[in-house]
Design a protein around this motif. Sequence first.
Motif, PDB file in Angstrom:
ATOM      1  N   LEU A  56       0.812  -1.130   0.077  1.00  0.00           N
ATOM      2  CA  LEU A  56       0.088  -0.034   0.074  1.00  0.00           C
ATOM      3  C   LEU A  56       0.987   1.323   0.015  1.00  0.00           C
ATOM      4  O   LEU A  56       0.641   2.121  -0.797  1.00  0.00           O
ATOM      5  CB  LEU A  56      -0.953  -0.032   1.202  1.00  0.00           C
ATOM      6  N   ARG A  57       1.836   1.293   0.675  1.00  0.00           N
ATOM      7  CA  ARG A  57       2.914   2.562   1.016  1.00  0.00           C
ATOM      8  C   ARG A  57       3.575   2.546  -0.480  1.00  0.00           C
ATOM      9  O   ARG A  57       3.964   3.739  -0.822  1.00  0.00           O
ATOM     10  CB  ARG A  57       3.537   2.480   2.168  1.00  0.00           C
ATOM     11  N   GLY A  58       3.795   1.359  -1.078  1.00  0.00           N
ATOM     12  CA  GLY A  58       4.416   1.510  -2.218  1.00  0.00           C
ATOM     13  C   GLY A  58       3.789   1.981  -3.303  1.00  0.00           C
ATOM     14  O   GLY A  58       4.359   2.921  -4.243  1.00  0.00           O
ATOM     15  N   ALA A  59       2.525   1.662  -3.455  1.00  0.00           N
ATOM     16  CA  ALA A  59       1.343   2.251  -4.471  1.00  0.00           C
ATOM     17  C   ALA A  59       1.470   3.680  -4.213  1.00  0.00           C
ATOM     18  O   ALA A  59       1.551   4.412  -5.391  1.00  0.00           O
ATOM     19  CB  ALA A  59       0.226   1.492  -4.441  1.00  0.00           C
ATOM     20  N   ARG A  60       1.404   4.126  -3.129  1.00  0.00           N
ATOM     21  CA  ARG A  60       1.398   5.670  -2.614  1.00  0.00           C
ATOM     22  C   ARG A  60       2.526   6.293  -3.142  1.00  0.00           C
ATOM     23  O   ARG A  60       2.734   7.316  -3.721  1.00  0.00           O
ATOM     24  CB  ARG A  60       1.023   6.076  -1.325  1.00  0.00           C
ATOM     25  N   ALA A  61       3.688   5.669  -2.671  1.00  0.00           N
ATOM     26  CA  ALA A  61       5.061   6.217  -3.071  1.00  0.00           C
ATOM     27  C   ALA A  61       5.379   6.346  -4.572  1.00  0.00           C
ATOM     28  O   ALA A  61       5.894   7.348  -5.141  1.00  0.00           O
ATOM     29  CB  ALA A  61       6.196   5.168  -2.163  1.00  0.00           C
ATOM     30  N   ASN A  62       4.865   5.365  -5.566  1.00  0.00           N
ATOM     31  CA  ASN A  62       4.798   5.588  -6.746  1.00  0.00           C
ATOM     32  C   ASN A  62       4.090   6.733  -7.263  1.00  0.00           C
ATOM     33  O   ASN A  62       4.803   7.459  -8.085  1.00  0.00           O
ATOM     34  CB  ASN A  62       4.334   4.135  -7.278  1.00  0.00           C
ATOM     35  N   ARG A  63       2.974   7.054  -6.920  1.00  0.00           N
ATOM     36  CA  ARG A  63       2.134   8.040  -7.447  1.00  0.00           C
ATOM     37  C   ARG A  63       3.039   9.329  -7.153  1.00  0.00           C
ATOM     38  O   ARG A  63       3.071  10.381  -7.946  1.00  0.00           O
ATOM     39  CB  ARG A  63       0.918   8.088  -6.582  1.00  0.00           C
ATOM     40  N   ARG A  64       3.495   9.389  -5.753  1.00  0.00           N
ATOM     41  CA  ARG A  64       4.285  10.799  -5.439  1.00  0.00           C
ATOM     42  C   ARG A  64       5.481  10.841  -6.359  1.00  0.00           C
ATOM     43  O   ARG A  64       5.928  11.992  -6.651  1.00  0.00           O
ATOM     44  CB  ARG A  64       4.457  10.936  -3.863  1.00  0.00           C
ATOM     45  N   PHE A  65       6.178   9.855  -6.444  1.00  0.00           N
ATOM     46  CA  PHE A  65       7.132   9.896  -7.349  1.00  0.00           C
ATOM     47  C   PHE A  65       6.996  10.309  -8.748  1.00  0.00           C
ATOM     48  O   PHE A  65       7.669  11.289  -9.304  1.00  0.00           O
ATOM     49  CB  PHE A  65       8.233   8.531  -7.559  1.00  0.00           C
ATOM     50  N   MET A  66       5.938   9.831  -9.344  1.00  0.00           N
ATOM     51  CA  MET A  66       5.579  10.377 -10.657  1.00  0.00           C
ATOM     52  C   MET A  66       5.234  11.931 -10.607  1.00  0.00           C
ATOM     53  O   MET A  66       5.697  12.587 -11.496  1.00  0.00           O
ATOM     54  CB  MET A  66       4.018   9.493 -11.084  1.00  0.00           C
ATOM     55  N   HIS A  67       4.770  12.505  -9.652  1.00  0.00           N
ATOM     56  CA  HIS A  67       4.447  13.727  -9.337  1.00  0.00           C
ATOM     57  C   HIS A  67       5.691  14.549  -9.104  1.00  0.00           C
ATOM     58  O   HIS A  67       5.826  15.484  -9.933  1.00  0.00           O
ATOM     59  CB  HIS A  67       3.468  14.196  -8.029  1.00  0.00           C
ATOM     60  N   ARG A  68       6.596  13.966  -8.408  1.00  0.00           N
ATOM     61  CA  ARG A  68       7.774  14.794  -8.424  1.00  0.00           C
ATOM     62  C   ARG A  68       8.625  14.754  -9.454  1.00  0.00           C
ATOM     63  O   ARG A  68       9.454  15.867  -9.980  1.00  0.00           O
ATOM     64  CB  ARG A  68       8.819  14.359  -7.025  1.00  0.00           C
ATOM     65  N   ALA A  69       8.765  13.716 -10.301  1.00  0.00           N
ATOM     66  CA  ALA A  69       9.413  13.498 -11.466  1.00  0.00           C
ATOM     67  C   ALA A  69       8.753  14.224 -12.708  1.00  0.00           C
ATOM     68  O   ALA A  69       9.567  14.990 -13.412  1.00  0.00           O
ATOM     69  CB  ALA A  69       9.586  11.834 -12.153  1.00  0.00           C
TER      70      ALA A  69
END
Length: 271
Positions: free
Chosen positions: A50-63
Amino acid sequence: MTGSEAEFARIDTSRPHPARVYDWWLGGKDNYPVDEELARRILAVDGTVLRGARANRRFMHRATRTVAQAGIRQFLDIGTGIPTEPNLHQVAQQVAPESKVVYADNDPIVLRHAEALLHGSAEGATEYVHADVRDIDSLLSRAGESLDLGAPVALSLVALTHYLGDDPDGDDVYGLLRKYVAALAPGSYLVLSQVTPDLSPEAIGKAAENFRRSGTPFFPRSLAEFSRFFDGLELLGPGVIPVTGWRPEPEDVAVQSEGIVPVYAGVARKA
């Protein structure tokens, strides 16, 4: 029946689809019992998911913000999944309203929801194409109806490559990425994240087995294997790193204290 309605009618609800499983992990409602069943099975053996899925979304935002601030105004997001706000076009167009974004996915339910939800800025453009990442010529041809592929593009494949094998007679994921990069203009960027067994081998091994048993191929990769995707490109700092550590913002630092996220991420520029 319209084209999108015909696609929607052909949705296979007998087998889980990665986009819908991911949607369940993110708390979405655009999934089916078969997707929820697999999502729960994987969650039971991998508490990081679950935190991996959320972390992926935030990475997409930052990138996305990073490359938009570097001057990129065209974005091609392959394997976009079911739209979850804020999505890539909203992040890019917040930096530069004139940004053009094309999403591509092979799940008909994504098409249905994309048509309803993907509304961009008046100055820019936001489009969706129903296409498979393996069909490079068709996907790029359709994306090229909205994007100028002779100019720099940010190509995002976030949390997608671990569903593609590296057998040259199969998906040939390394060859696939080389072909996409070769089609990009100089000054383009490649944005990737990928599940790894390096940081949580037992849990990721069990998760991979659950995926495969459900009929979904799954290929976690080591640091060296993931880094190969960026061969010949200029990696942005801090290089290839666990996803929560890639140019983290305060929320990401807080997540780091919750435990590991077994996902690598990186962004690179084509010289």
